[in-house]
Design a protein around this motif. Structure first.
Motif, PDB file in Angstrom:
ATOM      1  N   HIS A  12       0.807  -1.226   0.000  1.00 43.71           N
ATOM      2  CA  HIS A  12       0.000   0.000   0.000  1.00 43.71           C
ATOM      3  C   HIS A  12       0.841   1.277   0.000  1.00 43.71           C
ATOM      4  O   HIS A  12       0.284   2.372   0.054  1.00 43.71           O
ATOM      5  CB  HIS A  12      -0.936   0.017   1.213  1.00 43.71           C
ATOM      6  N   LEU A  13       2.164   1.129  -0.064  1.00 41.61           N
ATOM      7  CA  LEU A  13       3.017   2.317  -0.038  1.00 41.61           C
ATOM      8  C   LEU A  13       3.261   2.824  -1.447  1.00 41.61           C
ATOM      9  O   LEU A  13       3.740   2.092  -2.311  1.00 41.61           O
ATOM     10  CB  LEU A  13       4.357   1.996   0.635  1.00 41.61           C
ATOM     11  N   LEU A  14       2.938   4.066  -1.682  1.00 40.71           N
ATOM     12  CA  LEU A  14       3.137   4.675  -2.999  1.00 40.71           C
ATOM     13  C   LEU A  14       4.207   5.743  -2.899  1.00 40.71           C
ATOM     14  O   LEU A  14       4.265   6.493  -1.920  1.00 40.71           O
ATOM     15  CB  LEU A  14       1.839   5.308  -3.497  1.00 40.71           C
ATOM     16  N   PRO A  15       5.059   5.890  -3.930  1.00 43.38           N
ATOM     17  CA  PRO A  15       6.042   6.971  -3.917  1.00 43.38           C
ATOM     18  C   PRO A  15       5.356   8.329  -3.856  1.00 43.38           C
ATOM     19  O   PRO A  15       4.294   8.526  -4.428  1.00 43.38           O
ATOM     20  CB  PRO A  15       6.773   6.797  -5.257  1.00 43.38           C
ATOM     21  N   ASP A  16       5.943   9.257  -3.152  1.00 47.10           N
ATOM     22  CA  ASP A  16       5.431  10.628  -3.159  1.00 47.10           C
ATOM     23  C   ASP A  16       6.520  11.575  -3.656  1.00 47.10           C
ATOM     24  O   ASP A  16       7.640  11.174  -3.943  1.00 47.10           O
ATOM     25  CB  ASP A  16       4.911  11.052  -1.778  1.00 47.10           C
ATOM     26  N   GLU A  17       6.179  12.823  -3.770  1.00 49.24           N
ATOM     27  CA  GLU A  17       7.097  13.777  -4.382  1.00 49.24           C
ATOM     28  C   GLU A  17       8.414  13.895  -3.608  1.00 49.24           C
ATOM     29  O   GLU A  17       9.464  14.143  -4.193  1.00 49.24           O
ATOM     30  CB  GLU A  17       6.433  15.155  -4.459  1.00 49.24           C
ATOM     31  N   THR A  57      -0.970  -2.792   8.124  1.00 44.00           N
ATOM     32  CA  THR A  57      -0.456  -1.458   8.441  1.00 44.00           C
ATOM     33  C   THR A  57       0.114  -1.494   9.850  1.00 44.00           C
ATOM     34  O   THR A  57      -0.166  -2.415  10.628  1.00 44.00           O
ATOM     35  CB  THR A  57      -1.565  -0.391   8.378  1.00 44.00           C
ATOM     36  N   GLU A  58       0.884  -0.479  10.181  1.00 42.92           N
ATOM     37  CA  GLU A  58       1.456  -0.442  11.531  1.00 42.92           C
ATOM     38  C   GLU A  58       0.378  -0.320  12.597  1.00 42.92           C
ATOM     39  O   GLU A  58       0.504  -0.888  13.693  1.00 42.92           O
ATOM     40  CB  GLU A  58       2.497   0.675  11.654  1.00 42.92           C
ATOM     41  N   GLU A  59      -0.708   0.411  12.292  1.00 40.47           N
ATOM     42  CA  GLU A  59      -1.795   0.558  13.263  1.00 40.47           C
ATOM     43  C   GLU A  59      -2.480  -0.780  13.512  1.00 40.47           C
ATOM     44  O   GLU A  59      -2.737  -1.153  14.665  1.00 40.47           O
ATOM     45  CB  GLU A  59      -2.829   1.584  12.778  1.00 40.47           C
ATOM     46  N   HIS A 112       7.965   7.517  10.193  1.00 40.69           N
ATOM     47  CA  HIS A 112       6.956   7.080  11.166  1.00 40.69           C
ATOM     48  C   HIS A 112       7.611   6.251  12.265  1.00 40.69           C
ATOM     49  O   HIS A 112       7.064   5.255  12.726  1.00 40.69           O
ATOM     50  CB  HIS A 112       5.867   6.258  10.466  1.00 40.69           C
ATOM     51  N   ARG A 113       8.790   6.670  12.678  1.00 34.02           N
ATOM     52  CA  ARG A 113       9.601   5.833  13.564  1.00 34.02           C
ATOM     53  C   ARG A 113       8.997   5.620  14.941  1.00 34.02           C
ATOM     54  O   ARG A 113       9.391   4.698  15.659  1.00 34.02           O
ATOM     55  CB  ARG A 113      11.006   6.423  13.688  1.00 34.02           C
ATOM     56  N   SER A 114       8.034   6.440  15.346  1.00 37.48           N
ATOM     57  CA  SER A 114       7.379   6.226  16.637  1.00 37.48           C
ATOM     58  C   SER A 114       6.318   5.133  16.578  1.00 37.48           C
ATOM     59  O   SER A 114       5.818   4.689  17.613  1.00 37.48           O
ATOM     60  CB  SER A 114       6.734   7.526  17.125  1.00 37.48           C
ATOM     61  N   LYS A 115       5.972   4.694  15.335  1.00 35.75           N
ATOM     62  CA  LYS A 115       4.900   3.716  15.165  1.00 35.75           C
ATOM     63  C   LYS A 115       5.351   2.392  14.581  1.00 35.75           C
ATOM     64  O   LYS A 115       4.665   1.378  14.719  1.00 35.75           O
ATOM     65  CB  LYS A 115       3.807   4.304  14.263  1.00 35.75           C
ATOM     66  N   VAL A 116       6.502   2.370  13.907  1.00 33.03           N
ATOM     67  CA  VAL A 116       6.962   1.144  13.258  1.00 33.03           C
ATOM     68  C   VAL A 116       8.476   1.231  13.092  1.00 33.03           C
ATOM     69  O   VAL A 116       9.045   2.321  12.993  1.00 33.03           O
ATOM     70  CB  VAL A 116       6.251   0.955  11.897  1.00 33.03           C
ATOM     71  N   ALA A 117       9.125   0.060  13.086  1.00 28.66           N
ATOM     72  CA  ALA A 117      10.583   0.003  12.959  1.00 28.66           C
ATOM     73  C   ALA A 117      10.954  -1.094  11.970  1.00 28.66           C
ATOM     74  O   ALA A 117      10.124  -1.923  11.581  1.00 28.66           O
ATOM     75  CB  ALA A 117      11.226  -0.262  14.315  1.00 28.66           C
ATOM     76  N   ILE A 118      12.231  -1.089  11.569  1.00 25.10           N
ATOM     77  CA  ILE A 118      12.760  -2.142  10.697  1.00 25.10           C
ATOM     78  C   ILE A 118      14.005  -2.727  11.354  1.00 25.10           C
ATOM     79  O   ILE A 118      14.894  -1.990  11.790  1.00 25.10           O
ATOM     80  CB  ILE A 118      13.125  -1.611   9.304  1.00 25.10           C
ATOM     81  N   ALA A 119      14.076  -4.051  11.385  1.00 31.14           N
ATOM     82  CA  ALA A 119      15.280  -4.740  11.841  1.00 31.14           C
ATOM     83  C   ALA A 119      16.038  -5.262  10.631  1.00 31.14           C
ATOM     84  O   ALA A 119      15.451  -5.865   9.730  1.00 31.14           O
ATOM     85  CB  ALA A 119      14.924  -5.891  12.774  1.00 31.14           C
ATOM     86  N   MET A 346      -4.570  -7.591  10.085  1.00 29.54           N
ATOM     87  CA  MET A 346      -3.663  -7.731  11.217  1.00 29.54           C
ATOM     88  C   MET A 346      -4.318  -7.370  12.542  1.00 29.54           C
ATOM     89  O   MET A 346      -3.922  -7.886  13.592  1.00 29.54           O
ATOM     90  CB  MET A 346      -2.434  -6.844  11.001  1.00 29.54           C
ATOM     91  N   GLY A 347      -5.298  -6.504  12.511  1.00 31.51           N
ATOM     92  CA  GLY A 347      -5.959  -6.109  13.748  1.00 31.51           C
ATOM     93  C   GLY A 347      -6.729  -7.235  14.407  1.00 31.51           C
ATOM     94  O   GLY A 347      -7.112  -7.129  15.578  1.00 31.51           O
TER      95      GLY A 347
END
Length: 388
Positions: A12-17, A57-59, A112-119, A346-347
């Protein structure tokens, strides 16, 4: 906490400007329109989150107590590349596309580092698990995206290891001169898929596939045998046995089902035992098509979904003698619509975890929900074995 071995967060991630730079402008515009098409198709035939929104999604991960998701990097327009003949070998541009998609995810998470991270390593994963935010781990679905020549594959796999890729699903939906695949389109019966999409290579792994498997072992990237035909699985097992007769290298099947109904995509007894013999893990998919195939009277309710899913878990237990090789690999947002009723996003994973705990007890439920997956990741992810 749930570790989902296979989920499509990037879908669901689309490139933005803000992501556009001069040196990658051409690729940005091509992937921009491709992403728009994927988004349109996904809204109709893929997403099953609240109100038809994305399921991963992270939520939703936070709401469903999904602590870790192996996040699939996958470019559908490269796999179905209409500029190439069916079964054509990969193009080197595919690897650039998958690296670009990874960067999109990295930039999103950074914002969005307060809501999701990458290892990117086991060390980072263990550090992040205590921070209370969902963790993504990059993985790749489709070996066709890794390169078209042996030397290129070797170089690209080394780079993927440096970038923190945990595993590669070697086969996928269509044959692209890497590994023969099992039919996996829910709307096409196996016999029709095999007629419409005959395999251009009538064996298992191609020479390019063998090179990819060897390189992954060298660089500590796990091998996922989901989507493979039985001949490809046979070849992977033989190749690993030759390199590693002590069976120290674990094997993954991240989004599978037991073959109750005879579907070629689903696993037979010997394959399940072979994964267990290597200390591997089998992630049960949450797709209604595969889970209910061959099972009588599975009701279209969350209770029916949970009962059907547990029939697969019980069968793996019966074949391996324990719950040490069972996990969850939902494949949510991976075009598995309809997902199991009541487990569409996921919820809703808290309900799944509660049911597993009540049915199998806290100890075995924890193995299924997270322990087995984490054990295999810690054992092999980043564990380089050159020359084994």
């Amino acid at each position: 906490m749930l570790v989902d071995l296979h989920a499509h967060f990037p879908m669901h991630l689309l490139p933005d400007e803000q992501q556009r730079t001069h040196e990658r402008a051409r690729r940005w515009w091509r992937q921009r329109w491709q992403s728009r098409v994927v988004d349109l198709i996904s809204r109709c035939f893929n997403y099953q989150g609240p109100g038809g929104t994305p399921s991963v999604t992270e939520e939703l991960m936070s709401n469903g107590d999904v602590g870790v998701a192996l996040s699939m990097l996958y470019q559908p327009f490269d796999e179905i590349d209409l500029t190439q003949s069916y079964g054509a070998p990969p193009r080197d541009s595919y690897f650039k596309d998958i690296i670009y998609q990874r960067q999109i995810v990295e930039e999103y998470v950074a914002a969005h580092r307060s809501k999701v991270a990458i290892a990117h390593s086991v060390r980072e994963l263990d550090m992040l698990l205590g921070e209370g935010v969902p963790v993504l781990i990059h993985a790749i679905e489709g070996g066709f995206q890794i390169g078209r020549e042996p030397a290129e594959v070797r170089s690209n796999v080394k780079k993927l290891s440096e970038l923190g890729i945990a595993y590669v699903t070697v086969a996928h939906l269509f044959f692209r001169d890497v590994a023969t695949n099992a039919p996996a389109l829910p709307f096409l019966p196996d016999w029709l898929y095999n007629r419409v999409f005959p395999q251009a290579y009538d064996e298992g792994l191609t020479p390019l596939g063998h090179e990819l498997v060897d390189a992954m072992v060298d660089e500590g990237i796990l091998i996922d045998i989901t989507h493979m035909r039985s001949e490809s699985i046979r070849d992977v097992l033989a190749q690993l046995d030759a390199r590693d007769p002590g069976r120290e290298i674990p094997l993954l099947a991240t989004h599978m089902a037991y073959r109750f109904g005879g579907l070629q995509y689903s696993f037979d007894d010997d394959t399940i035992r072979a994964v267990a013999a290597r200390g591997g893990v089998l992630g049960c998919i949450l797709c209604k098509h595969f889970i209910t195939s061959g099972l009588p009277s599975v009701s279209s309710s969350v209770e029916g979904s949970l009962e059907g899913l547990c029939r697969h878990i019980d069968k793996i237990h019966d074949l391996t003698g324990s719950y040490d090789h069972v996990a969850i690999g939902s494949d949510l947002d991976g075009y598995i619509k309809p997902a199991l009723p009541g487990l569409e996003d996921m919820g809703r994973m808290t309900k799944l975890q509660e049911h597993l705990s009540a049915r199998y007890g806290a100890v075995d439920a924890e193995k299924i929900c997270n322990g087995n997956a984490l054990r295999v990741l810690r054992a092999e992810w980043g564990h380089k074995r050159p020359g084994v």
